[in-house]
Design an enzyme around this catalytic site. Structure first.
Site, short mmCIF file in Angstrom:
data_model
loop_
_atom_site.label_atom_id
_atom_site.label_comp_id
_atom_site.label_asym_id
_atom_site.label_seq_id
_atom_site.Cartn_x
_atom_site.Cartn_y
_atom_site.Cartn_z
N THR A 154 0.86 -0.95 0.11
CA THR A 154 0.14 0.12 -0.17
C THR A 154 0.97 1.21 -0.13
OG1 THR A 154 0.19 0.51 1.89
CG2 THR A 154 -1.66 -1.14 1.31
N GLU B 18 -5.79 -3.34 -1.27
CA GLU B 18 -6.16 -4.22 -0.81
C GLU B 18 -7.46 -4.61 -0.88
OE1 GLU B 18 -5.38 -1.43 0.98
OE2 GLU B 18 -4.82 -1.06 2.73
N LYS C 63 -12.55 18.74 11.24
CA LYS C 63 -13.09 18.46 13.16
C LYS C 63 -12.61 19.82 13.11
CE LYS C 63 -11.23 13.61 12.59
NZ LYS C 63 -10.12 13.54 11.84
N TRP D 282 -18.01 17.54 11.42
CA TRP D 282 -17.04 17.20 10.67
C TRP D 282 -17.77 18.16 9.48
CZ3 TRP D 282 -17.67 10.96 10.61
CH2 TRP D 282 -16.88 11.18 11.68
#
Ligand code: AMP
Length: 549
Positions: free
Chosen positions: A182, A332, A442, A447
């Site tokens: 990754t 993944e 945040k 959010w």
């Protein structure tokens, strides 16, 4: 009672044998620095077998890791098939990782041989003496004598001296076929190990009509690097179905892409948004300068993922008859996990309604089980397009562990992969990614979606690219800051106030970025995504000073 069907192993050998037997005259074309290399599936099949013989002579045995360090070319494609079909494991090294990360992944995978494109040899030479597991290097494109990597062999010499026939051994479908690390924005890269079975099933997933729908009639151009999540499975799926392949080599500018698409009648070019932002800017310039535009009418779909497609990009591509097809996934997940298509019930909608659907990350493809979970309660969120939660997936081509980290229960939990992507889901199961967990801003207990702000800013006609990051704030915890790249013709004109005025009617007041900073180009990660980490580092040095001014 058991079923009475054959236990036929799902291996890459079948994909290879089917494609090369049924479509021997199909072409594989590679763009090189001085023209186009082209040969047929029959030539490819012979060279793959020569390569497997050469690797056997070099002492490569089932399970051994063989690495590649290269561009998207026919030689890389040969390695894609020869290595797993002989039972060894293909490890595609990301050529854009930092030297230390490359050193780490070579050691972690215990690569024994590395195949490297001649022009990339200097990059690998920086690691000379620091790759103890590597027994040999094979240089692709130029004679091996020109490197300090030792021992080094020339790819074409190896093939020329090897037999053109190889009997593939029986391979367990669950054995490892390929590895990808990754791109990991934090910590060391993590190894994802694909099995024959997962690659086989994923290839079918890629070919389904409601996903990418690859078929024998397609001409596939994987702009996505072959070291990025298995080139999204396109190479395997293309060979399985007998699609013509156009491999772009290392030059991925607008002019080169247009040339390849027009000349080879490409139907499915696939890549990340930043590649297409470049192509769109090129086409827009061209449309002003030239009375006759290139003929790109062969294109039926432009699969795009890796980061969210800004709707402005989709609109721009639509104007040139290039339909972007939004897909979502990760290393993944092999990587294809969801695709956004407009379903029959919505086909009569307006352009804007359909654009809104296409801009989502879409419905999970058959084979991928998906849920969106509220991280506080652990419950699935309602399918109301509003409630947000983390996307979690499971299925036969989803990783169940990282290499050398099999006990990782933070990422892999109760048979589910926790993606770290935060999304809403609608009544039809369409996912819409709001942000990466770590990129959400945040602010004062609420959010702010950095993706949504970016998409809005990138819809402003004077803007080429924009990325939004959260920066520390004494009272509100974090506040959004926008980095903006103006289109070249507006470099000296565009102001921060103009951007804020444009945003004001479109977002809640507290969503407005505290600062709009101009930059020459948004830094990119090793696979071409906006690198927010680099922007955060940059802000820590210079942005905070600007704020204090
Ligand atoms: P990688 O493993 O490098 O391919 O990165 C996977 C990550 O890229 C995902 O977890 C997402 O955060 C992001 N990503 C991939 N496709 C999309 C998409 N279509 N929209 C938004 N983010 C995406």
């Amino acid at each position: 009672m058991h079923g009475l069907m054959q236990e036929y192993p799902l291996t890459i050998q079948h994909l290879f044998t089917r494609g090369t037997r049924l479509f021997p005259r199909k072409e594989i074309v590679t763009r090189t620095d001085d023209g186009y290399h082209r040969y047929t599936y029959a030539d490819f099949a012979e060279r793959v077998q020569r390569l497997a013989n050469a690797l056997t002579t070099m002492g490569i045995r089932p399970g051994d890791r063989v690495a590649t360090f290269g561009w998207n070319t026919y030689r890389h494609l040969e390695l894609y098939f020869a290595i797993p079909c002989m039972g060894a494991v293909l490890h595609t090294l990301n050529i854009r990782l930092f030297t230390e990360q490359i050193e780490y992944v070579i050691a972690d995978a215990e690569d024994q041989v590395i195949f490297v494109d001649a022009d990339l040899v200097p990059l690998l030479e920086k690691l000379a003496g620091r790759m103890p597991t590597v027994r040999a290097y094979v240089i692709m494109g130029k004679p091996a004598a020109e490197t300090t990597l030792a021992p080094a062999y020339d790819y074409e010499d190896l093939l020329a001296s090897a037999s053109a026939h190889y009997d593939w051994p029986m391979v367990d479908e669950n054995s490892a076929a390929a590895m990808c690390y990754t791109s990991g924005t934090t910590g060391n890269p993590k190894g994802v190990v694909y099995s024959h079975r997962s690659v086989y099933l994923h290839s079918f997933g890629v070919c389904m009509a409601d996903s990418l729908g690859l078929s024998e009639r397609d001409v596939v151009l994987p702009v996505v690097p072959m070291f990025h999540a298995n080139a999204w499975g396109l190479a395997h799926a293309a060979i399985m179905t007998g699609s013509k392949l156009m491999l772009p080599g290392r030059n991925l500018g607008g002019a080169q892409l247009v040339e390849m698409i027009e000349q080879e009648r490409v139907t499915v070019p696939a890549g990340v948004p930043s590649i297409w932002i470049g192509l769109l800017a090129y086409l827009e310039r061209l449309s002003v300068e030239k009375p006759i535009m290139p003929d790109l009418s062969s294109v039926r779909a432009v699969p795009c993922g890796g980061s969210a497609i800004p709707p402005a990009l989709m609109r721009g591509f639509d104007r040139f008859g290039l339909p972007l097809l939004h897909a979502w996934g990760m290393t993944e997940t092999s990587p294809l996990a969801s695709v956004s298509r407009v379903n029959s019930g919505a086909l009569d909608g307006t352009y804007e309604e359909k654009l809104a659907i296409r801009s989502k990350q879409g419905q999970p493809v058959p084979g991928v089980d998906c849920r969106v979970v509220n991280l506080d309660t652990g419950e699935e969120v309602p399918r109301d397009s509003t409630s947000v939660g983390e996307i979690q997936v499971r299925g036969p081509w989803i990783a169940r562990a990282y290499y050398h980290d099999e006990g990782n229960t933070e990422k892999f939990m109760d048979g589910w992969l926790r993606t770290g992507d935060v999304a809403t889901v609608d009544a039809d199961g369409y996912l819409q990614i709001v942000d990466r967990t770590k990129d959400l801003v945040k602010s004062g207990g609420e959010w702010i979606s950095s993706v949504e702000l970016e998409n809005l800013i990138m819809a402003y006609p004077k803007v080429l690219e924009a990325a939004v990051i959260g920066v520390p704030h004494a009272v509100l915890q974090e506040r959004p800051v926008a980095y903006v790249v103006p289109k070249p013709e507006y470099t000296d004109q565009l102001t921060a106030d103009e951007i804020l005025e444009y945003l004001r009617p479109q977002v809640a007041k507290w969503w407005l970025p505290d600062q709009v900073l101009f930059i020459d180009a948004i830094p990119k990660t090793s696979v071409g995504k906006f690198s927010k980490r680099e922007l955060r580092d940059r802000y820590a040095v210079e942005g905070a000073a600007t704020a204090a001014d």
